[in-house]
Scaffold this motif. Structure first.
Motif, PDB file in Angstrom:
ATOM      1  N   GLU A 193       5.431 -46.697 -13.665  1.00 30.40           N
ATOM      2  CA  GLU A 193       4.158 -47.225 -14.154  1.00 30.40           C
ATOM      3  C   GLU A 193       3.025 -46.966 -13.164  1.00 30.40           C
ATOM      4  N   ILE A 194       3.294 -47.080 -11.882  1.00 26.97           N
ATOM      5  CA  ILE A 194       2.292 -46.773 -10.854  1.00 26.97           C
ATOM      6  C   ILE A 194       1.888 -45.310 -10.950  1.00 26.97           C
ATOM      7  N   ASP A 195       2.876 -44.429 -11.069  1.00 26.89           N
ATOM      8  CA  ASP A 195       2.590 -42.994 -11.158  1.00 26.89           C
ATOM      9  C   ASP A 195       1.816 -42.647 -12.425  1.00 26.89           C
ATOM     10  N   GLU A 196       2.179 -43.275 -13.554  1.00 28.94           N
ATOM     11  CA  GLU A 196       1.464 -43.016 -14.804  1.00 28.94           C
ATOM     12  C   GLU A 196       0.009 -43.478 -14.721  1.00 28.94           C
ATOM     13  N   ALA A 197      -0.232 -44.637 -14.129  1.00 26.94           N
ATOM     14  CA  ALA A 197      -1.600 -45.143 -13.969  1.00 26.94           C
ATOM     15  C   ALA A 197      -2.406 -44.232 -13.046  1.00 26.94           C
ATOM     16  N   ARG A 198      -1.781 -43.769 -11.964  1.00 28.89           N
ATOM     17  CA  ARG A 198      -2.450 -42.858 -11.026  1.00 28.89           C
ATOM     18  C   ARG A 198      -2.804 -41.541 -11.729  1.00 28.89           C
ATOM     19  N   GLU A 199      -1.876 -41.020 -12.512  1.00 23.57           N
ATOM     20  CA  GLU A 199      -2.119 -39.770 -13.236  1.00 23.57           C
ATOM     21  C   GLU A 199      -3.236 -39.936 -14.263  1.00 23.57           C
ATOM     22  N   LYS A 200      -3.251 -41.087 -14.940  1.00 19.99           N
ATOM     23  CA  LYS A 200      -4.301 -41.345 -15.918  1.00 19.99           C
ATOM     24  C   LYS A 200      -5.677 -41.406 -15.242  1.00 19.99           C
ATOM     25  N   ARG A 201      -5.756 -42.114 -14.107  1.00 20.33           N
ATOM     26  CA  ARG A 201      -7.024 -42.181 -13.362  1.00 20.33           C
ATOM     27  C   ARG A 201      -7.452 -40.795 -12.906  1.00 20.33           C
ATOM     28  N   TRP A 202      -6.496 -39.985 -12.454  1.00 24.25           N
ATOM     29  CA  TRP A 202      -6.802 -38.639 -11.981  1.00 24.25           C
ATOM     30  C   TRP A 202      -7.353 -37.785 -13.126  1.00 24.25           C
ATOM     31  N   LYS A 203      -6.728 -37.885 -14.311  1.00 24.05           N
ATOM     32  CA  LYS A 203      -7.194 -37.109 -15.463  1.00 24.05           C
ATOM     33  C   LYS A 203      -8.599 -37.542 -15.885  1.00 24.05           C
ATOM     34  N   ILE A 204      -8.877 -38.836 -15.875  1.00 21.93           N
ATOM     35  CA  ILE A 204     -10.199 -39.331 -16.232  1.00 21.93           C
ATOM     36  C   ILE A 204     -11.234 -38.849 -15.226  1.00 21.93           C
ATOM     37  N   ALA A 205     -10.901 -38.914 -13.938  1.00 24.19           N
ATOM     38  CA  ALA A 205     -11.825 -38.456 -12.902  1.00 24.19           C
ATOM     39  C   ALA A 205     -12.072 -36.958 -13.024  1.00 24.19           C
ATOM     40  N   LYS A 206     -11.033 -36.215 -13.292  1.00 21.81           N
ATOM     41  CA  LYS A 206     -11.165 -34.759 -13.439  1.00 21.81           C
ATOM     42  C   LYS A 206     -12.042 -34.433 -14.633  1.00 21.81           C
ATOM     43  N   LYS A 207     -11.837 -35.151 -15.732  1.00 20.77           N
ATOM     44  CA  LYS A 207     -12.622 -34.908 -16.941  1.00 20.77           C
ATOM     45  C   LYS A 207     -14.095 -35.201 -16.682  1.00 20.77           C
ATOM     46  N   SER A 208     -14.394 -36.277 -15.968  1.00 18.74           N
ATOM     47  CA  SER A 208     -15.787 -36.636 -15.712  1.00 18.74           C
ATOM     48  C   SER A 208     -16.444 -35.655 -14.744  1.00 18.74           C
ATOM     49  N   ARG A 209     -15.658 -35.054 -13.862  1.00 15.76           N
ATOM     50  CA  ARG A 209     -16.219 -34.049 -12.936  1.00 15.76           C
ATOM     51  C   ARG A 209     -16.508 -32.730 -13.633  1.00 15.76           C
ATOM     52  N   THR A 210     -15.771 -32.413 -14.688  1.00 15.92           N
ATOM     53  CA  THR A 210     -15.916 -31.119 -15.337  1.00 15.92           C
ATOM     54  C   THR A 210     -16.872 -31.145 -16.521  1.00 15.92           C
ATOM     55  N   LYS A 211     -17.391 -32.307 -16.880  1.00 14.79           N
ATOM     56  CA  LYS A 211     -18.357 -32.357 -17.979  1.00 14.79           C
ATOM     57  C   LYS A 211     -19.614 -31.621 -17.561  1.00 14.79           C
ATOM     58  N   THR A 212     -20.095 -30.774 -18.448  1.00 14.38           N
ATOM     59  CA  THR A 212     -21.332 -30.057 -18.163  1.00 14.38           C
ATOM     60  C   THR A 212     -22.507 -30.878 -18.650  1.00 14.38           C
ATOM     61  N   LYS A 213     -23.561 -30.849 -17.900  1.00 20.36           N
ATOM     62  CA  LYS A 213     -24.755 -31.577 -18.281  1.00 20.36           C
ATOM     63  C   LYS A 213     -25.600 -30.661 -19.144  1.00 20.36           C
ATOM     64  N   VAL A 214     -25.974 -31.168 -20.288  1.00 25.78           N
ATOM     65  CA  VAL A 214     -26.796 -30.400 -21.217  1.00 25.78           C
ATOM     66  C   VAL A 214     -28.188 -31.010 -21.219  1.00 25.78           C
ATOM     67  N   GLN A 215     -29.159 -30.158 -20.939  1.00 22.69           N
ATOM     68  CA  GLN A 215     -30.541 -30.624 -20.961  1.00 22.69           C
ATOM     69  C   GLN A 215     -31.154 -30.201 -22.295  1.00 22.69           C
ATOM     70  N   THR A 216     -31.842 -31.123 -22.864  1.00 23.83           N
ATOM     71  CA  THR A 216     -32.523 -30.811 -24.121  1.00 23.83           C
ATOM     72  C   THR A 216     -34.021 -30.770 -23.863  1.00 23.83           C
ATOM     73  N   GLY A 217     -34.685 -30.000 -24.631  1.00 24.94           N
ATOM     74  CA  GLY A 217     -36.136 -29.887 -24.494  1.00 24.94           C
ATOM     75  C   GLY A 217     -36.607 -28.556 -25.052  1.00 24.94           C
ATOM     76  N   THR A 218     -37.832 -28.249 -24.786  1.00 31.38           N
ATOM     77  CA  THR A 218     -38.421 -27.008 -25.276  1.00 31.38           C
ATOM     78  C   THR A 218     -38.600 -26.052 -24.128  1.00 31.38           C
ATOM     79  N   LEU A 219     -38.197 -24.819 -24.365  1.00 32.87           N
ATOM     80  CA  LEU A 219     -38.352 -23.769 -23.353  1.00 32.87           C
ATOM     81  C   LEU A 219     -39.370 -22.784 -23.893  1.00 32.87           C
ATOM     82  N   VAL A 220     -40.398 -22.569 -23.109  1.00 29.32           N
ATOM     83  CA  VAL A 220     -41.456 -21.623 -23.515  1.00 29.32           C
ATOM     84  C   VAL A 220     -41.313 -20.388 -22.664  1.00 29.32           C
ATOM     85  N   VAL A 221     -41.202 -19.249 -23.321  1.00 28.13           N
ATOM     86  CA  VAL A 221     -41.088 -17.980 -22.616  1.00 28.13           C
ATOM     87  C   VAL A 221     -42.309 -17.153 -22.955  1.00 28.13           C
ATOM     88  N   ALA A 222     -42.979 -16.622 -21.951  1.00 23.18           N
ATOM     89  CA  ALA A 222     -44.174 -15.833 -22.195  1.00 23.18           C
ATOM     90  C   ALA A 222     -43.885 -14.356 -22.116  1.00 23.18           C
TER      91      ALA A 222
END
Length: 78
Positions: free
Chosen positions: A49-78
């Protein structure tokens, strides 16, 4: 006693991995993940149970580190 890799394993089955209780020579030893001895099914289950909880925390931390940030808005190119 030396293992094939030259590592001293003389204390390998002397105590429970979780609670450090001495393991008897004529008692059951419960193994987990290769070379981890436990004095009881309860200690073994607690470690699982300790190992499973540790693995779950590790997977959650890894997932949050790999999320890409998406910026929304308008891009004007001249």
């Amino acid at each position: 006693m030396l293992s094939y890799a030259g590592v001293d394993n003389s204390h390998f089955l002397e105590a429970c991995t979780l609670c450090s209780k001495p393991l008897g020579h004529n008692t059951d030893i419960f193994m987990y993940r290769g070379n981890n001895p436990f004095c009881s099914q309860e200690c073994r289950q607690e470690q699982i149970e300790i190992d499973e909880a540790r693995e779950k925390r590790w997977k959650i931390a890894k997932k949050s580190r790999t999320k890409t940030k998406v910026q929304t808005g308008t891009l004007v190119v001249a």
